[in-house]
Enzyme design. Structure first.
Site, mmCIF file in Angstrom:
data_model
loop_
_atom_site.group_PDB
_atom_site.id
_atom_site.type_symbol
_atom_site.label_atom_id
_atom_site.label_comp_id
_atom_site.label_asym_id
_atom_site.label_seq_id
_atom_site.Cartn_x
_atom_site.Cartn_y
_atom_site.Cartn_z
ATOM 1 N N ASP A 164 -9.322 17.516 -16.163
ATOM 2 C CA ASP A 164 -9.594 16.128 -16.532
ATOM 3 C C ASP A 164 -9.435 16.057 -18.046
ATOM 4 O OD1 ASP A 164 -10.686 13.690 -17.331
ATOM 5 O OD2 ASP A 164 -12.119 13.644 -15.682
ATOM 6 N N ARG A 211 0.830 -1.212 0.000
ATOM 7 C CA ARG A 211 0.000 0.000 0.000
ATOM 8 C C ARG A 211 0.862 1.259 0.000
ATOM 9 N NH1 ARG A 211 -1.906 1.708 4.345
ATOM 10 N NH2 ARG A 211 -2.399 -0.297 5.285
ATOM 11 N N TYR A 244 -17.851 14.524 -16.306
ATOM 12 C CA TYR A 244 -18.171 13.109 -16.174
ATOM 13 C C TYR A 244 -19.192 12.959 -15.038
ATOM 14 C CZ TYR A 244 -17.333 8.135 -15.399
ATOM 15 O OH TYR A 244 -17.475 6.785 -15.255
ATOM 16 N N LYS A 303 -9.670 4.338 -19.732
ATOM 17 C CA LYS A 303 -10.109 4.660 -21.093
ATOM 18 C C LYS A 303 -8.940 4.467 -22.065
ATOM 19 C CE LYS A 303 -13.671 5.554 -18.605
ATOM 20 N NZ LYS A 303 -14.017 6.865 -18.077
HETATM 21 C C1 LIG Z 1 -14.403 7.383 -16.843
HETATM 22 C C2 LIG Z 1 -14.094 8.780 -16.489
HETATM 23 C C3 LIG Z 1 -13.788 9.132 -15.174
HETATM 24 C C4 LIG Z 1 -13.794 8.133 -14.039
HETATM 25 O O1 LIG Z 1 -12.813 7.164 -14.215
HETATM 26 P P1 LIG Z 1 -12.936 5.654 -13.639
HETATM 27 O O2 LIG Z 1 -11.665 5.048 -14.068
HETATM 28 O O3 LIG Z 1 -14.155 5.049 -14.274
HETATM 29 O O4 LIG Z 1 -13.100 5.773 -12.172
HETATM 30 C C5 LIG Z 1 -13.472 10.454 -14.919
HETATM 31 N N1 LIG Z 1 -13.484 11.388 -15.908
HETATM 32 C C6 LIG Z 1 -13.793 11.073 -17.173
HETATM 33 C C7 LIG Z 1 -13.786 12.142 -18.211
HETATM 34 C C8 LIG Z 1 -14.113 9.761 -17.513
HETATM 35 O O5 LIG Z 1 -14.416 9.463 -18.775
#
Ligand SMILES: *Cc1c(COP(=O)(O)O)cnc(C)c1O
Length: 386
Positions: free
Chosen positions: A179, A61, A114, A204
């Protein structure tokens, strides 16, 4: 300094000759033998205090060499001091919010975001009061206790662009989190524009094959330390096998993004001319807010688009049910094309008024274009549209 594609292939693999391996070692240890108690104590202090590594990893961890290797590779690719990896994109955002909480209680947020990020911020569950504002109002809404500005560009699911440089100027001393999941490290470099934190849901494009949940924050070392401290304390860490898979996705990132983007440009154009479609939201068609940032802030239109069907919810449900090549599923940035209904799925938890304001209607579908042959994708979409 090598160029992007060379770094993508070789980053995090610099010591392979020395180790005499041709694939990254995968260390699944949860604990590490302690040879010297004093060295171990100093290592413990260093890691809990936010250092990237120490003489002894102590406990998984606190540190894992496979995860650290992937973090180093992503930081190199992004051109930032550091990358801190988490169990998911949401764990990454949570860590930033908790780290900022030490400095005050107010965060400014530009919608749309998101869906779950919106939910996390709106709920205040990390102890920060989120105020949702237009990008233009950041300078006037800033307070003495504002500790973070959060933006997402391109935004989900409308593909609106937000001017990163303008937001950073308006934020003044307040750190800005971008983001940049939709843009990927290939199409946009927010850190070079001055963003303090660049967040990617690595689930993604970075992973890219639909088999890893992960999140990363790229930033300077000063801001990375507190994130590691939060990670060590709250346990939102990336599993080493997930880190291994994430590392494996990096060499093909640019190839995947460019192939999918070429497909997306064709599909966006054809959808825009289809009688069942009211509107296509795609930076490459100039149909999103701040589309003029294409070519400067963002070097390509990307692989995501949204389109609104004239037939509303029923028509959207029918398309989801009748596609055969595309996968009707949430998520994005995979090698296969994914199609989903934001209002009913990813943005379910968003306040109805905010949804309406962002243009997230019942007839809106979001398409994450993959790397299949574009003619097969179009034939699939055309038959589903009827
Ligand atoms: C999917 C996504 C998230 C969250 O990510 P996870 O890996 O599903 O927790 C945050 N921001 C955007 C733009 C996303 O597409």
């Amino acid at each position: 300094m090598h160029r992007f594609q060379t770094i993508a292939v070789h980053a995090g693999r610099e010591d392979f000759g020395e180790l005499c391996v041709h694939a990254p070692p995968l260390d699944l240890s949860t604990t590490y033998p302690i040879a010297d108690l004093d060295v171990a104590g100093a290592s413990f202090d260093a890691l809990i205090g936010g250092k990237h590594d120490a003489a002894n990893p102590i406990y998984a961890r606190l540190h894992n060499p496979t995860v650290a290797r992937t973090e180093n590779a992503i930081a190199k690719l992004k051109g930032t001091d550091a990358c801190v990896a988490f169990a998911s994109g949401m764990a990454a955002l949570t860590a930033v919010l908790l780290a900022r909480r030490a400095h005050g209680g107010h965060v400014l947020v530009v919608r749309p975001l998101y869906g779950t990020s919106d939910h996390l911020l709106a709920s205040g569950m990390c102890g920060l009061e989120a105020e949702f504002v237009a990008a233009e109002d950041i300078a006037t809404k800033r307070r003495a206790d504002t500790v973070l500005v959060v933006i997402e560009t391109p935004a989900n699911p409308t593909l609106d662009l937000v001017d990163i440089k303008t937001v950073i100027a308006a934020a003044g001393e307040v750190p800005v989190l971008v983001d940049s999941t939709f843009a990927t490290p290939v199409l946009q470099t927010p850190a070079a524009l001055g963003a303090t934190y660049v967040l990617h849901s690595a689930t993604k494009f970075l992973g890219g094959h639909g088999d890893v949940i992960a999140g990363v924050v790229c930033c300077d070392e000063t801001h990375a330390g507190p994130l590691r401290t939060v990670r060590a304390a709250t346990g939102g860490l990336l599993h080493p096998l997930a880190a291994y898979l994430l590392h494996r996705g990096l060499p093909t990132l640019k190839l995947r993004v460019e192939a999918a983007q070429a497909n997306a440009q064709v599909l966006a154009q054809r959808l825009a001319g289809h009688p069942a479609v009211n509107k296509v939201f795609y930076p490459g068609l100039g149909t999103v807010r701040n589309a003029q940032l294409l070519g400067t802030q963002m070097c390509g239109p990307g692989t995501l688009m949204a389109f609104e069907l004239a037939g509303g919810h029923a028509a959207a449900a029918k398309v989801m049910a009748t596609v055969k090549v595309m996968t009707p599923a949430v998520s994005l940035g995979s090698i296969d094309t994914l199609i989903q209904h934001p209002s009913g799925l990813t943005h379910r938890m968003v306040d109805p008024a905010a949804k309406a304001a962002a243009g997230i209607t019942d007839g809106l579908l979001r398409l994450s274009v993959g790397i299949e042959d574009v003619e097969d994708l179009w034939a699939d979409l055309a038959q589903a549209l009827g």
